[in-house]
Design a protein around this motif. Structure first.
Motif: not given
Length: 346
Positions: A229-240, A214-217, A150-162
């Motif tokens: 192997a199985m896996g999962s990914v979660m990525a965001t720039v909306a995790a303050f 315009e694109a995904e966050d 099992l492989a898990r990738a997690n990117v819980p990032w934040w970017r302000d609207q600016s």
């Protein structure tokens, strides 16, 4: 007189140029910056004054300089194709910021241009050069951890609207997409380089109420690797306020958790080991450049050594096509509401 140092030109002086500049200054006994070019003269002058580099008056000045062995391209992805064609034709090797281009088709065209011209194309995936990343890669390649289940990738990032208020940022026309191609691409590339290629994905992607872009966050999905192997990914720039990215591999002999630059291995026999950095920025919060420059230093040095030794750099343009294909599959899966099979080969 011909210099014995590895001569480079730098194209682009935007936000991503700072770690390159610091890395190049730390390599001044090995690498010499022949000139820096940016279309904005005032910004170019300020950048060169701050870092002690010479200005280049034009692209042609660098392309025609026999002392320039390679160029480092740090422009947005919508400015890459013509630059690559000009420098490849001039016989200059190219080290380029990620992504290769905005679409996989355009990325493949750039890779082919360099291969046809016989010049090396390296891509800046500096996370591969972290000490902890390299330890994990060796543990997997050697078989010490056993097969990955099992492989898990997690990117819980934040970017302000600016961040997205800058013209073009987060658009398909300039960047080619959102969080996947601009931020999570580093973690996804590192995951692929260690765990191997992905064969199938099913995902959901979209834009949260926190951003006007315009694109995904945000994207989340399941993956099946070619290894089984199985896996999962979660990525965001909306995790303050933003947390460190991570990759977790659950293997036959233990589990490895790579969080930013620190690797923790929990062996099934009860042992626990930690490798890498104990602290440090990740670029996951409001300041996207809050990380050390030593990974860039090691990547640039690897590229220079590769060119002079006549070998491919550690991260080639063709290798980078794998993460482009994975990103395409995740986006397509969400858009069409179905599982997507990734074609084999780059």
């Amino acid at each position: 007189m011909t210099s014995t140092k590895f001569g480079v030109g730098v194209i682009g002086t935007g936000m991503a140029a700072k770690p390159h500049a610091l890395a190049l200054k730390s390599l001044e006994d090995r690498v010499t910056v022949r000139g820096v070019y940016s279309r904005t003269a005032d910004r170019r002058a300020a950048f060169c004054s701050e870092h002690g580099f010479a200005e280049a008056e034009s692209i042609d000045a660098l392309a025609d300089d026999p002392e320039v062995k390679a160029v480092i391209v740090i422009t947005p992805p919508n400015q890459r194709t013509e630059l690559v064609e000009r420098f490849a034709t001039a016989g200059k090797h190219i080290l380029m910021e990620k992504p290769v281009e905005r679409t996989s088709e355009a990325a493949r065209a750039i890779v082919q241009t360099c291969e046809t011209a016989g010049v090396e194309l390296g891509i800046v995936f500096q996370h591969r050069f972290r000490q902890a990343s390299q330890v994990l890669a060796k543990l997997v390649a050697s078989g010490d951890l056993g097969a990955i289940g099992l492989a898990r990738a997690n990117v819980p990032w934040w970017r302000d609207q600016s961040y997205y208020d800058e013209p073009g940022r987060g658009t398909y026309a300039r960047d080619g997409g959102g969080v996947l191609i601009s931020q999570a691409i580093h973690t996804l590339d590192l995951m692929l380089s260690i765990a191997g290629p992905v064969s199938d994905v099913q995902a959901v992607a979209g834009t949260t109420p926190f951003h006007r872009m315009e694109a995904e966050d945000f994207v989340a999905g399941g993956m099946r690797f070619e290894s089984g192997a199985m896996g999962s990914v979660m990525a965001t720039v909306a995790a303050f306020p933003g947390e460190a990215e991570s990759i977790t591999l659950d293997c036959e002999k233990g589990s490895a958790h790579l969080r930013s630059g620190t690797l923790t291995v929990q062996w099934r026999d009860g042992r626990a080991e930690t490798f890498g950095e104990s602290a440090g920025g990740t670029g996951g919060g409001a300041d996207p450049m809050a990380f050390p420059f030593d990974w860039h230093r090691d990547l640039i040095l690897d590229f220079a050594d590769a060119v002079e030794a006549g070998r491919a750099p550690s991260v080639t343009g063709r290798e980078a096509l794998k993460v482009h294909d994975l990103i395409d599959a995740l986006v397509t899966s969400s858009r069409e509401g179905r599982a997507v099979t990734i074609r084999s080969g780059a």
